[in-house]
Motif scaffolding. Structure first.
Motif, short mmCIF file in Angstrom:
data_model
loop_
_atom_site.label_atom_id
_atom_site.label_comp_id
_atom_site.label_asym_id
_atom_site.label_seq_id
_atom_site.Cartn_x
_atom_site.Cartn_y
_atom_site.Cartn_z
N LEU A 111 0.74 -1.23 0.11
CA LEU A 111 0.16 -0.08 0.06
C LEU A 111 0.74 1.23 -0.03
O LEU A 111 1.85 1.23 0.85
N PRO A 112 0.69 1.99 -0.81
CA PRO A 112 1.47 3.50 -0.99
C PRO A 112 1.30 4.22 0.32
O PRO A 112 0.35 4.07 0.93
N ALA A 169 -1.51 6.51 0.92
CA ALA A 169 -2.79 5.88 1.06
C ALA A 169 -3.09 5.23 2.37
O ALA A 169 -3.98 5.40 2.90
N ARG A 170 -1.96 4.91 2.84
CA ARG A 170 -2.01 4.17 4.31
C ARG A 170 -2.37 5.39 5.38
O ARG A 170 -3.14 5.22 6.06
N GLU A 177 -3.83 8.12 4.88
CA GLU A 177 -4.91 8.49 4.51
C GLU A 177 -6.13 7.41 5.30
O GLU A 177 -7.04 8.09 5.72
N ILE A 178 -5.96 6.38 4.95
CA ILE A 178 -6.93 5.42 5.29
C ILE A 178 -6.95 5.39 6.76
O ILE A 178 -8.13 5.36 7.38
N LEU A 179 -5.84 5.42 7.55
CA LEU A 179 -5.86 5.23 8.86
C LEU A 179 -6.66 6.62 9.63
O LEU A 179 -7.22 6.36 10.61
N ASN A 184 -8.95 8.41 7.91
CA ASN A 184 -10.25 8.05 7.66
C ASN A 184 -11.00 7.10 8.88
O ASN A 184 -12.08 7.36 9.32
N ILE A 185 -10.30 6.08 9.23
CA ILE A 185 -10.76 5.20 10.16
C ILE A 185 -10.68 5.74 11.58
O ILE A 185 -11.80 5.56 12.21
N LEU A 186 -9.60 6.44 12.12
CA LEU A 186 -9.24 6.65 13.16
C LEU A 186 -9.96 8.02 13.76
O LEU A 186 -9.80 8.25 15.05
N THR A 202 -5.97 11.00 14.31
CA THR A 202 -4.98 10.62 14.43
C THR A 202 -3.92 10.59 13.45
O THR A 202 -4.45 9.74 12.57
#
Lengths: 347, 197
Positions: free
Chosen positions: A70-71, A74-75, A77-79, A81-83, A86
């Motif tokens: 995973l670039p 993106a990592r 951003e995803i973290l 979006n989820i958390l 932080t």
């Protein structure tokens, strides 16, 4: 890779489908598939090969770790979006998982089928279906209502003939062959398309209601609910939606689709009054709708009695009520559109 | 060694269930490469693969309190990844028809019951939407009423594509819990209509 199972293919249908699927999938994953091939793969996936797609997913779950990850952007951003806000720092861990081999197409269970013959009787009543377990290919002829092993129901018009194999239903394929006209109400099962073969025309569905009318030189399919795909064993002619109808000329393989009123096109089936293993309360509603009357039961407990009966012609209301009353040992009176069922019991 | 690893994993899952973000990140970094590669392989798109990773791990986070009960976390994640990959694959084609068809299946046999069911569903849906935060309401309206794609919504609202997707997932989850009394969770697949591309 454990992609080598070639079971479950239907007897009457070409067995090359799975090979074709595998061929296309191999090309697709290698990045070699052309656009038409991608489209074909997609169509196959949607029409019976979902399980195969899943098997390929399983087969590719345990590949050697490649460089691809995973670039970082993106990592992050995803973290986020989820958390929430932080932005945790990377903590690289090496842990390889063992994918469990998924068991696919695990089906089975106890299935039985009921066939009711109405060759002589216009009216056909059974109180309790006698389960008959037969594995030979079943040929069902003439006007009747039947329930297939998967729970789908078929209302057959005069002179219709339906052939299917209970054993192959148990093995997960849902294929029937039809001559004449029948109305199908298919139990939904995304993993196993239901296929009706009428001459060279194949109708594929996942779970819908539709009418197939096979005539001398043509096959007409009308949909009342859901989505139906009509084609030959080689190609798909069209997908049709509710209130659409496709007519296929079986000689020339030409077809055309048209907008129709499915209700009118399938009006023949309304002459049937089918009470398929339902309780009397529900039966009362159906009879009420059919004849435009209101039914009332003097004893509440009889509403729970389960009955099965099919009336194949325009029977008059009195006949239907007589039969129904006899089944539960009740009597009835009709007064100005109000029917009272007096007494009776489920025993 | 294997025992040690799985004990370690259980401990991390327990921490996760207590809301530890660092445990989550640890799990994410340990497992996401495999999910990403599977998705990339079958979807042929880095965007789609990133969305699958986000979907899978958002589920893990949102259901974190259940994770210690999962017997084989690897297998569990694999199942989730497969499902998301397959959904993403199919969504590219006739997703709308697929949803329409699923919607039809779960309905009552009887026309009147069916109408009542649909009215009730729509009423609860509207009620649920009204109780969403404003920006989520806006996303929902753009998707459902105006039929905008993720990309279009992202542009319109000045958000990233992945952020829009994340919002949609939360909206979907919220609505699902609201509508659950009437319908089985599977029925709500039709709601996924606005998570389609």
């Amino acid at each position: 890779m454990s992609i080598d199972t070639h079971s479950n293919a239907a007897n009457d249908f070409p067995q090359s489908g799975m090979e074709r699927f595998d061929f296309l999938m191999t090309r697709y994953l290698a990045g070699d598939a052309s656009d038409p091939e991608k489209e074909e793969l997609r169509r196959l996936t949607e029409n019976g090969y979902e399980f195969r797609f899943q098997e390929w997913l399983d087969a590719h779950s345990d590949e050697d770790p490649a460089e691809t990850t995973l670039p970082g952007k993106a990592r992050e951003e995803i973290l986020t979006n989820i958390l929430g806000t932080t932005r945790p720092q990377a903590k690289r861990a090496t842990m390889w998982w063992s994918w469990a081999a998924a068991v696919l197409l695990a089906l089975g269970g106890f299935m039985w089928l009921t066939l009711r013959s109405s060759q002589t009787a216009e009216m056909n009543i059974t109180r309790n279906d006698q389960p008959s377990r037969q594995d030979e290919t079943q040929v069902v002829r003439g006007k009747q209502f039947l329930t297939l092993p998967d729970g789908s129901t078929v209302l057959m018009n005069e002179d219709a003939e339906l052939t299917y194999s209970p054993a192959s239903f148990r093995n997960g394929s849902r294929d029937v062959t039809l001559h004449g006209e029948a109305y199908f109400d298919i139990a939904h099962d995304p993993a196993k398309p239901f296929r009706v073969k009428s001459g060279t025309v194949v109708t594929r569905v996942l779970g819908t209601a539709f009418n197939v009318n096979m005539q001398e030189n043509k096959v007409v399919v009308t949909v009342t609910r859901g989505l139906v795909e009509v084609g030959s064993t080689e190609r798909v002619y069209a997908k049709i939606k509710p209130d659409e109808q496709i007519t296929v000329n079986t000689r020339t393989e030409q077809y055309n689709t048209a907008s129709v009123s499915a209700t009118e096109e399938t009006a023949w089936k309304d002459a049937y009054l089918v009470l398929d293993n339902i309780d009397l309360e529900k039966a009362g509603q159906l009879i009420g709708e059919h004849y435009g009357v209101k039914l009332a039961f003097s004893r509440a407990e009889v509403k729970k009695c389960r009955i099965t009966a099919s009336f194949m012609h325009h029977e008059n209301l009195e006949t239907v009520l007589t039969v129904l009353s006899k089944m539960i040992g009740a009597t009835y009176t009709i007064d100005n559109g109000h029917v009272s069922i007096e007494g009776g019991s489920c025993d | 060694m294997a025992t040690h690893k799985s004990e370690n994993e259980r401990e991390v899952l327990r921490e996760l269930s207590e809301g530890s973000e660092s445990a989550f990140v640890w799990i994410f970094d340990a497992y996401s490469p495999k999910v990403y590669r599977l998705a990339l392989k079958f979807l042929n798109s880095t965007h789609a693969a990133e969305e699958v990773v986000q979907d899978v791990f958002m589920d893990v986070w949102l259901r974190r309190n259940k994770m210690p009960d999962v017997l084989n976390f690897g297998a569990y994640l694999h199942g989730m990844a497969k499902k998301q990959v397959f959904d993403a694959y199919r969504r590219k084609s006739n997703f709308i028809e697929m949803i329409r068809e699923i919607g039809y299946q779960e309905q009552a046999d009887n026309a009147t019951e069916r109408m009542v069911q649909e009215d009730e569903r729509e009423r609860l849906l509207q009620e649920a939407i009204r109780s969403l935060p404003d920006h989520q309401q806006e996303i929902f309206q753009l998707a459902r009423e105006e039929g905008l794609t993720h990309e279009a919504i992202a542009e319109r609202m000045n958000l990233s594509r992945l952020a829009v997707k994340a919002h949609m997932k939360r909206i979907l989850r919220f609505i699902r819990t609201r509508l659950d009394p009437v319908l089985k969770a599977e029925t709500l697949f039709w709601l996924l209509i606005f998570t389609a591309k």
